[in-house]
Each structure stands twice: as structure tokens, then as C-alpha cells.
Write a protein that holds these residues in place. Structure first.
Motif, short mmCIF file in Angstrom:
data_model
loop_
_atom_site.label_atom_id
_atom_site.label_comp_id
_atom_site.label_asym_id
_atom_site.label_seq_id
_atom_site.Cartn_x
_atom_site.Cartn_y
_atom_site.Cartn_z
N GLY A 71 -4.18 -0.15 -2.20
CA GLY A 71 -4.74 0.49 -1.02
C GLY A 71 -3.89 1.66 -0.55
O GLY A 71 -2.74 1.84 -0.97
N HIS A 126 -10.63 1.72 -13.06
CA HIS A 126 -9.52 0.77 -13.22
C HIS A 126 -9.72 -0.14 -14.41
O HIS A 126 -8.78 -0.40 -15.19
CB HIS A 126 -9.36 -0.06 -11.95
CG HIS A 126 -8.83 0.72 -10.79
ND1 HIS A 126 -8.75 0.21 -9.51
CD2 HIS A 126 -8.34 1.99 -10.72
CE1 HIS A 126 -8.23 1.13 -8.70
NE2 HIS A 126 -7.98 2.21 -9.41
N LEU A 151 -6.09 1.51 6.82
CA LEU A 151 -5.87 1.10 5.44
C LEU A 151 -7.18 1.21 4.68
O LEU A 151 -8.17 0.58 5.03
CB LEU A 151 -5.34 -0.34 5.37
CG LEU A 151 -5.08 -0.90 3.97
CD1 LEU A 151 -3.99 -0.11 3.27
CD2 LEU A 151 -4.71 -2.38 4.05
N PHE A 152 -7.18 2.03 3.63
CA PHE A 152 -8.37 2.22 2.81
C PHE A 152 -8.17 1.51 1.47
O PHE A 152 -7.12 1.64 0.85
CB PHE A 152 -8.62 3.71 2.56
CG PHE A 152 -8.92 4.50 3.80
CD1 PHE A 152 -10.21 4.57 4.31
CD2 PHE A 152 -7.89 5.15 4.48
CE1 PHE A 152 -10.48 5.29 5.45
CE2 PHE A 152 -8.15 5.88 5.63
CZ PHE A 152 -9.46 5.94 6.12
N PRO A 153 -9.18 0.77 1.01
CA PRO A 153 -9.06 0.14 -0.32
C PRO A 153 -9.16 1.19 -1.41
O PRO A 153 -9.76 2.25 -1.25
CB PRO A 153 -10.25 -0.83 -0.35
CG PRO A 153 -11.26 -0.22 0.58
CD PRO A 153 -10.46 0.45 1.67
N THR A 154 -8.58 0.90 -2.56
CA THR A 154 -8.64 1.81 -3.72
C THR A 154 -9.41 1.11 -4.83
O THR A 154 -8.88 0.22 -5.49
CB THR A 154 -7.23 2.18 -4.19
OG1 THR A 154 -6.45 0.98 -4.33
CG2 THR A 154 -6.55 3.10 -3.21
N GLU A 155 -10.65 1.53 -5.03
CA GLU A 155 -11.51 0.95 -6.06
C GLU A 155 -11.46 1.73 -7.36
O GLU A 155 -11.94 1.27 -8.38
CB GLU A 155 -12.95 0.88 -5.55
CG GLU A 155 -13.12 0.06 -4.27
CD GLU A 155 -12.72 -1.39 -4.46
OE1 GLU A 155 -12.81 -1.89 -5.61
OE2 GLU A 155 -12.31 -2.03 -3.48
N LYS A 196 -4.74 -1.33 -7.09
CA LYS A 196 -5.57 -1.92 -6.04
C LYS A 196 -4.85 -2.07 -4.70
O LYS A 196 -5.41 -2.65 -3.77
CB LYS A 196 -6.04 -3.32 -6.49
CG LYS A 196 -6.81 -3.34 -7.80
CD LYS A 196 -8.20 -2.77 -7.64
CE LYS A 196 -9.03 -2.98 -8.91
NZ LYS A 196 -10.38 -2.40 -8.80
N PRO A 227 0.83 -1.22 0.00
CA PRO A 227 0.00 0.00 0.00
C PRO A 227 0.86 1.26 0.00
O PRO A 227 2.02 1.25 0.39
CB PRO A 227 -0.81 -0.13 1.30
CG PRO A 227 -0.78 -1.58 1.64
CD PRO A 227 0.54 -2.09 1.15
#
Length: 594
Positions: A213, A189, A220-224, A211, A101
Motif C-alpha cells: 500500500g 503482480h 492509505l491506498f491499496p496497491t493492486e 501489496k 506501506p
């Protein structure tokens, strides 16, 4: 292109000229194969490049020595690598490692209260990204549209401004001035990966970086969606995502159309710099249609235009309460004949207007407030200290705007700054008269603010106005014409007079390694014989930043400070990285950014 048989025992022992030649040779072959549409050959050469020892060396050097943010740590806390660590990383750099990340860093946007989110990868991930970028960039440089200027090697915002001048100087145009809302943060994406259309290894890596994050504090934030700003490859991915916008808008209209009995060009002109673009055309309805087409095309990428920064304008007449438009810190407008001498078509027919490109009033005000604020805050400092802080800011801002119609603006800023400096001097000596203060702080009769035996504050108006020569539309640094690109380096408005003069004197080659000085290189000035009291240029030489590090050894000071050991302050409008000037005194290493 494997490692030399003897092996490099130290980082400085790597044969860098040979490394660069090997990498550039493969990149040139990738570029030509992409131009010819040979997709299979492109992928084969990209695999060969990414597995080569030379490319790994160059990628590691870029992120640990050449990069401006090389000392910014990722989530692992590692901010820098020693020469031995760099050498060890060459053998450990692999395309199979899982991306980590990125670390969230917030930086303020110039002139606003907003903050821009950056995502800082680890040094290892930055090195892998640089390696993949070495392979992908030549392929896409052969595909990118001719009027795309942002985040591309050898192109700058001055090229975009000059392209606008070329479109508007003979004809009044309607303008769509558009900005994409949060472009880096909202790119879809799946759409990006589909447009990338590469082989599985690179696709897996790029998808992993997208992806991975974001670590903001302890969360921790996900990255969509989106590609993180701060990554080495992020600007290239954003350009790939936006590739095709120009062709989409132009292909919606016929190339020629009969108007008033004459055949005239009817396709709109689209000029894009990163996520900002303008569309120009003499017909209002064409501009309205382009606005609708751009919205529909961007929706396929998960993007949209920002309403507050998207407006319709006209270069000559008032549209929306304003004449002209703003782009990249400049104001583009056409003035009717009277205030300025009218332009002429082929030297004969009078146009009735003149196209003038000046610094934007908002940027001028922001720059003056910055200077005046520094003067007020440094009321207790000496004159020499004040000059050391103000000088790089004045030089950088003036160099950026010296390609436009800026002489009056420069003179006005000098007048305003004179009053601010006079107030500063009066606060320090409120019991002294005006003549005593003038003799103490100004060099007469030129009224230059300077010390008697020390530095003098440069004036904005001392910067010569120099017209920029736009890069040719189909050119790329990967086309192999190094003479063309190195000749442009000596005329680039983002570098100082000393650096430009050194480049021309050395015929575009580095003084230390003898390689051509390419547009993506970070350049510095080396004092061959030490600092000269008379300031002459004979002892100066243009070198790569990494070559300068080799000249002065591994223990040199890596801090970003100017020639007077003060923190660097870049102009707000510099949206593209520019070559850096660094000066060196005997026994010391101090930097000056122009």
C-alpha cells in the motif's frame, strides 16, 4: 560467512574488504549456477547469502551510506541511522518482518508539467530489499537479454546509444521508437511473481512489498498493480517483468532470408533501456509486425505502449514528418553524402550516407533555458556565486553528451551563454562601457568568464569528444572478470577527468581499502595532501564513498553540496546513477558533482 568471532564493536571496525569478498564470492557462484541452469543450487546459494552476516552488513551500508536518497524518510519518519544504530540493525534484520506501506512523494518530470509518483519505504524495508537484491540480481544478470541496458550494473544509456550506432552506421533502417505507458505503476503482480519463479521466502517478501500500500498524506491506498518507484528492488523487478521482450520479437522472424539473391540477417534489432525501447530493421513491414507483437506481449503484463511517445521513423528518409528518431536525449539520424563525408563499408564501398548522433534539440533548448533562467535570477549575486551555481550544471550536461557528435552544439551553447552573461554584466553596470565590462568579468584573450583571483566558468566546448566503448553483450560484473570492469571505470563518460585519471593511476583499486572499484560503487575523490594551488592531480585519490566517510570520521557533513557549497543539480538526461566526485579541503568537506 558468519560474524567474526570477536564481533565488531563499532561500525567502522567491520572488516569491509573481507565482507565484500565474501558477498561477491557467493554472488559469483549464483551467477554461474544460473548460467548452467541449476535452479536448485541457485536457490540454496541465495538462502545462504541472505542469512549471512556479511550480506546484512553490506545491505545496511548500501541504504544508509551509499544510496543517493539515504536521508529520505519513510512513513516512520526516520531519515538516517547513526553508526551504532546500523550495527544494531545487523542482528535485527530479518526476512520474517511484515513490510510497511511506502510514503508517497511527488517529483516533477523534467521538461513537462507532469509529476512522477515515488514510493519511499522505511529504512528497515529498504535494508531487507537490498539484502534480497544481493541474492536475486546475480541470478537474473545471467538471464537478461544482451541488449537490455537500463538499471543494470555496469551498463548505461551510452551503451544503448553505441549499440544503436553499431546497428545503423552501415545500413539505413526503419525504426519503431516506443515507450511503455506508466510501466512501474501498471505491472501485473501475478504475472511478475510467476516470471520471478523463486522460492517461498523471497516470493512472500516480494509480494508483501508489492501489496504493502501507499500512504499519501493521511490516506492509505491499496496497491493492486505496479511496483513503487523509489524502492531499492523496484528497478530489478521492472527489468524482470520486461525480460523476454527482445527474444519474443526476434523469434517471430527467421534468422536469415534470401533478398536479391543474397542471404541476409532478417531478425530485427531490439535495444531497450528500462521502459523505452527501439526496434530497427530495413523492412517496413517487419517493423509494423513488431509493433503488433510488442502490444500483444505487453498486454500479458497489464502494460501498453504510450501512443504519444510511440512513432515509426526512418534513419535516412523522412517518415512521419521527421528524419531520424530521439532516444535517451540523443537524436539519431543519417545524412546523405554532401554535408558530411560518406561512410564506407570495410574502407572501400561508399555507403552514400553518414550516421550522426547529436544531442536532441529539445534537450539543448531545455538546458539553455535552465542556464539562462539561473543567470536572470542571480542578477544581484556576485560573479563568483554565479560561477559556482553554473559550473556543475555545465560539466554534468557536457559529460553526458560528450560521446556524440556534439562539438557544434557545445560551441553554440557557449555563444548563447556568452550573450546571457553579457546582459547580466550590463544590468549590474549600466553606466560602464563594453571595454570596462569585458576587462572586469572576462579573462582575455580567451574570453573566459571568470574572476581575477577566483574560479572561471567552464565552457561546454572545453569538454573533449570521446567515443564510448560499448559493454560486451554477454558480460556481467558477476562474471568475476574484475580487470575488465575496473578498466572500463576509467573511461566511463559519466565521471570527471580527475576521477577517471585517479582510477587509472590506481589500477582500478580504492586508495583506502584496496578493493576493486566496481561499476555499482559510488566513487569520490580524496585529497591525500590537501588542496593544491596549482590544481595538479598528484594529491588526488579515488575512493569509495563509504571509505571517504571513514577517512574523515563519523561527524563529516553528509549534505549533498558541490565543491562550492551549492546544491547539486544533475543533468535531466541522466537516467542512470553515475559515480560522484567529491573534493575535500582541509578542515572542510564539500562535494562537486560532475
Amino acid at each position: 560467512m558468519s560474524a567474526p568471532a570477536t564481533g565488531a564493536q563499532e561500525w567502522r571496525d567491520i572488516p569491509w574488504p573481507q565482507v565484500e569478498r565474501d558477498v561477491h564470492t557467493l554472488q559469483r557462484r549464483i551467477y554461474r549456477a544460473s548460467q548452467n541452469g541449476d535452479r536448485r543450487l541457485v536457490h540454496r546459494l541465495q538462502r545462504l547469502l541472505m542469512s549471512s552476516w556479511s550480506a546484512k552488513c553490506l545491505a545496511i551500508r548500501q541504504v544508509t551510506q551509499d544510496n543517493q536518497g539515504k536521508r529520505t524518510p519513510g512513513i516512520d519518519g526516520i531519515a538516517a541511522l547513526s553508526p551504532d544504530d546500523r550495527l544494531s540493525l545487523i542482528s535485527h534484520l530479518s526476512l520474517d518482518a511484515k513490510p510497511k506501506p511506502v510514503r508517497r512523494v511527488w517529483i516533477p518530470k523534467p521538461g513537462t508539467d507532469e509529476q512522477r509518483p515515488l514510493g519511499i519505504p522505511t529504512i528497515y524495508d529498504r535494508a531487507v530489499q537490498a539484502l534480497v537484491k544481493l541474492a536475486l540480481e546475480p541470478e537474473w544478470e545471467a538471464k537478461f537479454e544482451p541488449n537490455s541496458y537500463g538499471f543494470r550494473p555496469g551498463r548505461s544509456c551510452h551503451d544503448a546509444i553505441e549499440a544503436i550506432f553499431g546497428v545503423t552506421h552501415l545500413q539505413a533502417k526503419y525504426v519503431l521508437d516506443a515507450d511503455i505507458a506508466k510501466c512501474f505503476d501498471r505491472i501485473d503482480h501475478d504475472a511478475l511473481l510467476a516470471k520471478l519463479d523463486t522460492f517461498p521466502v523471497v516470493r512472500r517478501l516480494v509480494k508483501g512489498w508489492l501489496k504493502a500500500g501507499v500512504l499519501d498524506g493521511d490516506t492509505l491506498f491499496p496497491t493492486e498493480q505496479g511496483t513503487p518507484q523509489g524502492g531499492v528492488i523496484s528497478p530489478l523487478l521492472a527489468n524482470i517483468a520486461l525480460h523476454g521482450l527482445e527474444d519474443h520479437l526476434r523469434s517471430a522472424f527467421p534468422r536469415y532470408r534470401v533478398v536479391d539473391g543474397q542471404s541476409t540477417t532478417w531478425q530485427p534489432h531490439v535495444i531497450r533501456y528500462a521502459d523505452d525501447f527501439v526496434v530497427l530493421h530495413p523492412d517496413r513491414e517487419v517493423i509494423r509486425r513488431c509493433h503488433q507483437l510488442a502490444q500483444e506481449w505487453l498486454a500479458g503484463l497489464g502494460l501498453e505502449l504510450k501512443p504519444s511517445k510511440t512513432r515509426f521513423a526512418h534513419t535516412l528518409r523522412e517518415e512521419g514528418g521527421e528524419r531520424g528518431f530521439h532516444f535517451l536525449g540523443f537524436h539519431v539520424r543519417q545524412f546523405p553524402a554532401g554535408k558530411y563525408r560518406t561512410g564506407r563499408l570495410r574502407g572501400e564501398k561508399k555507403l552514400g550516407f553518414k550516421t550522426i548522433i547529436t544531442p536532441s534539440k529539445a534537450k539543448v533548448l531545455l538546458h539553455y533555458r535552465k542556464l539562462a533562467g539561473i543567470v536572470r535570477r542571480m542578477n544581484s549575486c556576485t560573479q563568483e556565486e554565479l560561477i559556482r551555481v553554473l559550473s556543475p550544471i555545465i560539466r554534468g550536461w557536457s559529460n553526458y553528451y560528450r560521446t556524440g557528435h556534439s562539438k557544434q552544439t557545445f560551441q553554440g551553447l557557449d555563444d548563447l551563454l556568452f550573450h546571457a552573461l553579457r546582459s547580466w554584466a550590463r544590468r549590474r553596470h549600466h553606466t560602464k562601457g563594453a571595454r570596462w565590462i569585458a576587462a572586469r568579468y572576462w579573462r582575455l584573450p580567451a574570453w573566459a568568464f571568470g574572476c581575477r583571483d577566483g574560479p572561471t566558468l567552464p565552457k561546454h566546448a572545453a569538454t573533449p569528444i570521446q567515443r564510448h566503448v560499448k559493454v560486451q553483450g554477454g558480460r556481467s560484473p558477476f562474471d568475476g572478470d574484475w580487470l575488465y570492469w575496473t578498466s572500463r571505470m576509467g573511461r566511463y563518460p559519466g565521471i570527471s577527468y580527475r576521477l577517471a585519471t585517479s582510477i587509472r593511476r590506481q589500477r582500478g583499486k580504492c586508495y583506502h581499502c584496496g578493493q576493486y572499484l566496481m561499476p555499482w560503487a559510488l566513487l569520490e575523490v580524496h585529497h591525500v595532501e590537501g588542496r593544491q594551488a596549482d590544481g595538479r592531480l598528484g594529491a588526488l585519490a579515488a575512493v569509495h564513498r563509504h571509505c571517504h566517510d571513514l577517512i574523515h570520521g563519523p561527524n563529516s557533513d553528509p549534505r549533498g553540496v558541490d565543491d562550492n557549497n551549492e546544491p547539486i543539480e544533475e543533468p535531466d538526461e541522466a537516467k542512470v546513477s553515475r559515480p560522484v566526485l567529491k573534493t575535500t579541503a582541509p578542515g572542510d568537506r564539500r562535494r562537486e558533482f560532475d
